[in-house]
Design an enzyme around this catalytic site. Structure first.
Site, PDB file in Angstrom:
ATOM      1  N   GLU A   1      37.185  32.659  85.263  1.00  0.00           N
ATOM      2  CA  GLU A   1      37.330  34.004  85.837  1.00  0.00           C
ATOM      3  C   GLU A   1      38.433  34.778  85.139  1.00  0.00           C
ATOM      4  O   GLU A   1      38.306  35.964  84.856  1.00  0.00           O
ATOM      5  CB  GLU A   1      37.657  33.909  87.330  1.00  0.00           C
ATOM      6  CG  GLU A   1      36.599  33.226  88.169  1.00  0.00           C
ATOM      7  CD  GLU A   1      36.819  31.722  88.301  1.00  0.00           C
ATOM      8  OE1 GLU A   1      37.245  31.084  87.317  1.00  0.00           O
ATOM      9  OE2 GLU A   1      36.567  31.193  89.397  1.00  0.00           O
TER      10      GLU A   1
ATOM     11  N   CYS B   1      41.112  29.244  83.625  1.00  0.00           N
ATOM     12  CA  CYS B   1      39.838  29.315  84.355  1.00  0.00           C
ATOM     13  C   CYS B   1      38.913  30.379  83.773  1.00  0.00           C
ATOM     14  O   CYS B   1      39.365  31.373  83.183  1.00  0.00           O
ATOM     15  CB  CYS B   1      40.067  29.658  85.814  1.00  0.00           C
ATOM     16  SG  CYS B   1      40.932  28.402  86.748  1.00  0.00           S
TER      17      CYS B   1
HETATM   18  N1  THU Z   1      38.055  26.123  87.070  1.00  0.00           N
HETATM   19  C1  THU Z   1      37.692  27.396  86.760  1.00  0.00           C
HETATM   20  O1  THU Z   1      37.369  27.693  85.593  1.00  0.00           O
HETATM   21  N2  THU Z   1      37.699  28.318  87.732  1.00  0.00           N
HETATM   22  C2  THU Z   1      38.024  28.085  89.030  1.00  0.00           C
HETATM   23  O2  THU Z   1      38.075  29.019  89.830  1.00  0.00           O
HETATM   24  C3  THU Z   1      38.310  26.717  89.475  1.00  0.00           C
HETATM   25  C4  THU Z   1      38.482  25.716  88.399  1.00  0.00           C
HETATM   26  C5  THU Z   1      38.061  25.109  86.010  1.00  0.00           C
HETATM   27  C6  THU Z   1      39.420  24.669  85.555  1.00  0.00           C
HETATM   28  C7  THU Z   1      39.130  23.300  84.990  1.00  0.00           C
HETATM   29  O3  THU Z   1      38.729  23.444  83.654  1.00  0.00           O
HETATM   30  C8  THU Z   1      37.941  22.791  85.788  1.00  0.00           C
HETATM   31  O4  THU Z   1      37.416  23.931  86.472  1.00  0.00           O
HETATM   32  C9  THU Z   1      38.288  21.729  86.818  1.00  0.00           C
HETATM   33  O5  THU Z   1      39.324  22.147  87.635  1.00  0.00           O
END
Ligand code: THU
Length: 128
Positions: free
Chosen positions: A55, A53
């Protein structure tokens, strides 16, 4: 540091999201105590479960640069959604009271909260 600058940094990072599988870009900008901004984007993988993710990429980048204290996080998600549980836990390690701004894909603040609100009764360093 104004919220606008932090939002701008997170919005700019959005161009570098690597999300060919979900087509769901997420970007983040983390303001460290030093005044520097660390950005992150989601980094997906052909082995889907290895996706990182935005973050956690931002936190990892900041920690690798020697930062340990953080003042604010901006997350840009379509519709202005909030950080996932895994990211909340990782952020809690360093900044349990971190102010969090959730921003939509047009740069509008959808919600303003804190990590403590997002992750109450957290398991952290003090739990060990
Ligand atoms: N995702 C994030 O980057 N941060 C989050 O807090 C929630 C989900 C991304 C992971 C994946 O690449 C996409 O969002 C769909 O889940």
């Amino acid at each position: 540091m104004s919220d606008e600058l932090l939002i701008e940094a997170a919005m700019a990072a959005r161009a570098n999201c690597y999300c060919p599988y979900s087509s769901f870009p997420v970007s983040a900008a983390l303001l460290a105590e030093s005044g520097k901004i660390y950005t992150g984007v989601n980094v997906e993988n052909a082995s889907y479960g290895l996706t990182i993710c935005a973050e956690r990429v931002a936190v990892g980048s900041a920690i690798a640069a020697g930062e340990r204290k953080f003042e604010k996080l901006v997350v840009v998600v379509r519709g202005g959604g909030s950080p996932c549980g895994a990211c909340r836990q990782v952020l809690n390690e360093f900044a349990p009271e971190l102010p969090v701004l959730m921003v939509d894909e047009l740069g509008r603040i959808s919600s303003e909260t804190t990590l403590a609100e997002l992750l109450p009764r957290a398991f952290g360093p003090q739990s060990l």
